[in-house]
Design a protein around this motif. Structure first.
Motif, short mmCIF file in Angstrom:
data_model
loop_
_atom_site.label_atom_id
_atom_site.label_comp_id
_atom_site.label_asym_id
_atom_site.label_seq_id
_atom_site.Cartn_x
_atom_site.Cartn_y
_atom_site.Cartn_z
N ALA A 535 0.82 -1.21 0.00
CA ALA A 535 0.00 0.00 0.00
C ALA A 535 0.85 1.26 0.00
CB ALA A 535 -0.92 0.01 1.22
N ILE A 536 2.18 1.10 -0.01
CA ILE A 536 3.08 2.25 0.08
C ILE A 536 3.55 2.65 -1.32
CG2 ILE A 536 5.20 3.15 1.11
CD1 ILE A 536 5.02 0.80 3.12
N ARG A 537 3.54 3.94 -1.58
CA ARG A 537 4.07 4.49 -2.83
C ARG A 537 5.40 5.19 -2.52
NH1 ARG A 537 0.44 7.69 -3.55
NH2 ARG A 537 1.34 9.80 -3.42
N PHE A 538 6.46 4.76 -3.17
CA PHE A 538 7.79 5.30 -2.89
C PHE A 538 8.20 6.33 -3.94
CE2 PHE A 538 7.98 1.10 -0.81
CZ PHE A 538 8.38 1.49 0.46
N GLU A 539 8.90 7.37 -3.49
CA GLU A 539 9.43 8.40 -4.39
C GLU A 539 10.91 8.60 -4.04
OE1 GLU A 539 7.08 11.82 -3.64
OE2 GLU A 539 5.19 10.85 -4.19
N ARG A 540 11.77 8.44 -5.04
CA ARG A 540 13.21 8.56 -4.83
C ARG A 540 13.72 9.92 -5.30
NH1 ARG A 540 15.45 2.96 -7.51
NH2 ARG A 540 14.61 1.48 -5.98
N SER A 541 14.71 10.42 -4.61
CA SER A 541 15.38 11.64 -5.05
C SER A 541 16.80 11.63 -4.51
CB SER A 541 14.63 12.89 -4.58
OG SER A 541 14.57 12.94 -3.17
N ALA A 542 17.60 12.58 -4.96
CA ALA A 542 18.98 12.67 -4.51
C ALA A 542 19.37 14.13 -4.35
CB ALA A 542 19.92 11.98 -5.50
N ASP A 543 20.24 14.40 -3.38
CA ASP A 543 20.83 15.72 -3.22
C ASP A 543 22.14 15.72 -4.00
OD1 ASP A 543 18.76 16.40 -1.53
OD2 ASP A 543 19.86 15.93 0.29
#
Length: 692
Positions: A535-543
């Motif tokens: 049920a979890i939606r993941f969003e990836r990002s980077a600094d």
């Protein structure tokens, strides 16, 4: 499902009840109880349920925006706090770095030196050291030293303990072991590690963030515990969820464990409510302006996306922080802001506020200082007999006397003084908006201003006009928009890991492993709240930054496993973002991935499009016509002004200013040159022609 949203303000506590079966919204306000905000929360919850015959047992969820953490930080009224860190690094919190709140002032207060979160005698050091780049153990942790330090802190009466070691973001092994030992010695203390709060490099900011989490921890944990017990004793079986600074909601257990996530709890809800209002009106570029009794909070929404504060801009009470937060700017400007002449003879309004008690002179509770509310009443822009929907009468004589005393000091007449108060406070708020838009290369003239809070609709149009803006949106329930905003978001948790990988030497396996560890961490937090992984939606990002730069920009990473193609896309996204932010790119310069970030979201029931009352004929909405005072082209003018009931306005019919529109939770001013109409979503849309 029946949902309750509760937002605690400095003057009032706002309560909203939404019934998803009927789309009905019910609202209520009670006076805040600063000594224990949970008393006002429970009083408001009981009152709204009794008024609408809703059994407390039928409340499915209680969503809460709290100011407990914010106030503890701003007022510096937290717990007696201790810290355990590496030998030789006792003074990281004091030495800091070259940053100062005001770079060029020689008279400034430096918070971490003048009012430290952890006094030096409560900072203990122990042997033990990790080293980069992988966090190898250079020196084993001195466990006896940790026990001794914890015992000393216990004897000194410390209530909260921050455990912060060098390079713990590479491996938390020493911090986690130290935490376990501290809890054995001090089971009653609030204990937090830097790895749990902010697992990233920059020791001063990480140590400070951890210290602040410990400083506010006991107060927040105690408050949430009392509120949970009160809800249970009242028969509420629905879950309590707390608004987080990142724009999501957290379970009560998570907020109590990591109270740092609630620092902008109530403020974040306002930005969410403003975005929800704009979305219903078909606007995606918005400036939110929430004016309460003591402060004005400003948020920015572009293309429907919330701005997130960058690490270099995230400060609370003068302390730098490294936790995910919406980009919200707050100034001391509200309905209770006091007008005065300073020792240098300058006419000022705020940031001092009359607060909830005694409040403005108009409230008749003993206040005798002229405030923004008093000025509006003297100018005729408030209806003394229809304040809070008739639930409160305003004292015109007291307001007039307060303004007259200031007028005598200034050598002005009554109306000029009242107009001056409004002009100064509006200029303060317009300048604050410029600092978030014009000074960052953003033109506010193509955006809509969402004006809410008790004072936003009263000041919004004049502020917008000074900025060259032509649209103002006033929500259905402007005084309770933050409480409604609580019902528009999902459960959200964030995780981060410092990576330090440079183009040309990427370790793809390590990147994949780090992202997998972050996903497992977030999934574990959700599982603690009963949310399944699927049920979890993941969003990836980077600094990311160019090698040698001091700060990073956040860019999306995508869902694919990190490979050469995905990293090339990341690099191009960074170049574009850098050019957008600073006006140039360095295409041939190597870039560095500094931090990996993962956001997990899980959907929860949210508010839908609400039902709202409206009328058939404009004449039926008219209460009376009187005269109000305005400044037009530098002249003070008294103009005939109609006062209208908002809930009787017909949809789509234009109403030219000047008019005043009344409702229970706020008053909307439509100045000369502006027009108002009720749109199909229930918002008031105020417009004016753009200057040629």
């Amino acid at each position: 499902m029946r949902m309750i949203g509760v937002d605690v303000g400095g003057t009032f506590t706002d309560v909203v009840l939404f019934d998803s079966a009927t789309s009905d919204i019910m609202v209520h306000k009670v006076a805040s109880t600063p000594d224990d905000p949970s008393r006002a929360v429970m009083a408001g919850l009981r009152a709204i349920c009794e008024r609408h015959d809703v059994p407390l047992s039928e409340i499915g969820v209680v969503l809460h925006g709290t100011t407990v953490a914010t106030n503890a930080a701003l007022e510096h009224k937290g717990a007696k706090t201790g810290m355990i860190t590496n030998e030789g690094f006792r003074d990281v919190l004091h030495i800091a770095r070259h940053q100062r709140p005001q770079h060029y002032s020689i008279m400034q207060e430096v918070p971490w030196q003048d009012r430290p979160l952890v006094r030096r005698q409560h900072r203990k050091t122990v042997k033990g050291r990790l080293i980069p780049p992988r966090g190898e153990v250079l020196e084993a942790l001195d466990e006896d030293g940790v026990r001794k330090a914890a015992l000393q802190l216990k004897e000194e009466g410390v209530e909260a303990i921050a455990v912060a070691f060098l390079f713990s973001y590479l491996d938390p092994v020493h911090e986690e072991r130290a935490r376990a030992l501290v809890q054995e010695v001090c089971p009653e203390a609030f204990v937090v590690t830097s790895n749990a709060v902010s697992p990233q490099f920059r020791e001063f900011e990480r140590f400070t963030t951890t210290a602040l989490c410990a400083f506010i921890g006991p107060k927040v944990r105690g408050y949430i515990g009392r509120l949970e017990r009160s809800l249970a004793e009242s028969g509420v079986t629905g879950e309590l969820r707390i608004m987080a600074s990142n724009g999501g909601v957290a379970t009560a257990a998570m907020a109590a464990e990591r109270p740092i996530v609630t620092l902008l709890s109530g403020l974040a809800a306002g930005v969410l409510g403003g975005a929800w209002v704009g979305g219903m009106a078909g606007r995606s570029d918005l400036i939110t302006l929430d004016i309460g009794g003591t402060s004005a909070d400003i948020g920015l929404i572009r293309d429907g996306q919330f701005g997130e504060a960058s690490p270099r801009d995230t400060w609370i009470a003068g302390f730098p922080l490294m936790v995910p937060m919406l980009d919200i700017h707050t100034i001391g400007a509200g309905g209770g802001s006091i007008a005065f002449v300073d020792p240098g003879g300058k006419f000022r309004v705020g940031p001092q506020s009359a607060g909830a008690v005694p409040g403005p002179a108009a409230y008749g509770q003993g206040g005798d200082q002229p405030t923004v509310t008093d000025a509006n009443l003297v100018l005729g822009r408030l209806d003394a007999d229809n304040f809070l929907g008739g639930g409160m009468s305003l004292d015109v004589e007291a307001s007039t006397a307060a303004v007259d005393r200031l007028a005598a000091t200034l050598g002005l007449d009554r109306m000029e003084t009242a107009l001056g108060i409004i002009t100064v406070i509006n200029a303060n708020m317009a300048n604050a908006i410029r600092s978030r838009t014009v000074q960052k290369g953003i033109d506010p003239r193509g955006m809509a201003l969402v004006a809410f809070g008790g004072g936003g609709p009263l000041q919004g149009a004049e502020i917008a006009e000074s900025l060259g803006m032509t649209e103002v949106l006033v929500p259905l329930y402007p005084g309770l928009t933050s409480a409604l905003g609580l019902m528009t978001t999902d459960l959200r948790y964030d995780a981060l890991k410092t990576a330090f990988q440079i183009k040309g030497s990427y370790d793809l396996l390590r990147l994949a492993g780090d992202l997998g560890a972050l996903e497992a961490d977030i999934a574990g937090r959700f599982a603690h709240g009963g949310v399944a992984r699927d049920a979890i939606r993941f969003e990836r990002s980077a600094d990311v930054r160019y090698v040698g730069q001091g700060y990073e920009l956040r860019v999306p990473l995508g869902d694919a496993l990190p490979d050469e193609t995905a990293l090339a896309a990341l690099e191009e996204a960074f170049h574009r973002r850098h050019e957008q932010e600073y006006g140039h790119r360095f295409a041939d310069s190597p870039i560095e991935i500094v931090n990996l970030r993962l956001t997990g979201r899980a959907e929860v029931p949210t508010i839908g499009r609400p039902a709202f009352p409206s009328g058939e004929r404009l004449a039926d909405a008219l209460i009376r016509e009187t005269r109000c005072v305005f400044r037009r082209n530098g002249e003070t003018v008294s103009l005939a002004t109609g006062f209208y009931h908002r809930d009787r306005l017909p949809i789509g019919e234009d109403l030219p200013g000047p008019v005043v529109i009344l409702q229970t939770d706020s008053t909307t001013l439509v100045p000369p040159g502006w027009r108002a109409r009720l749109d199909p979503s229930g918002n008031l849309l105020l417009t004016r022609k753009a200057p040629s």
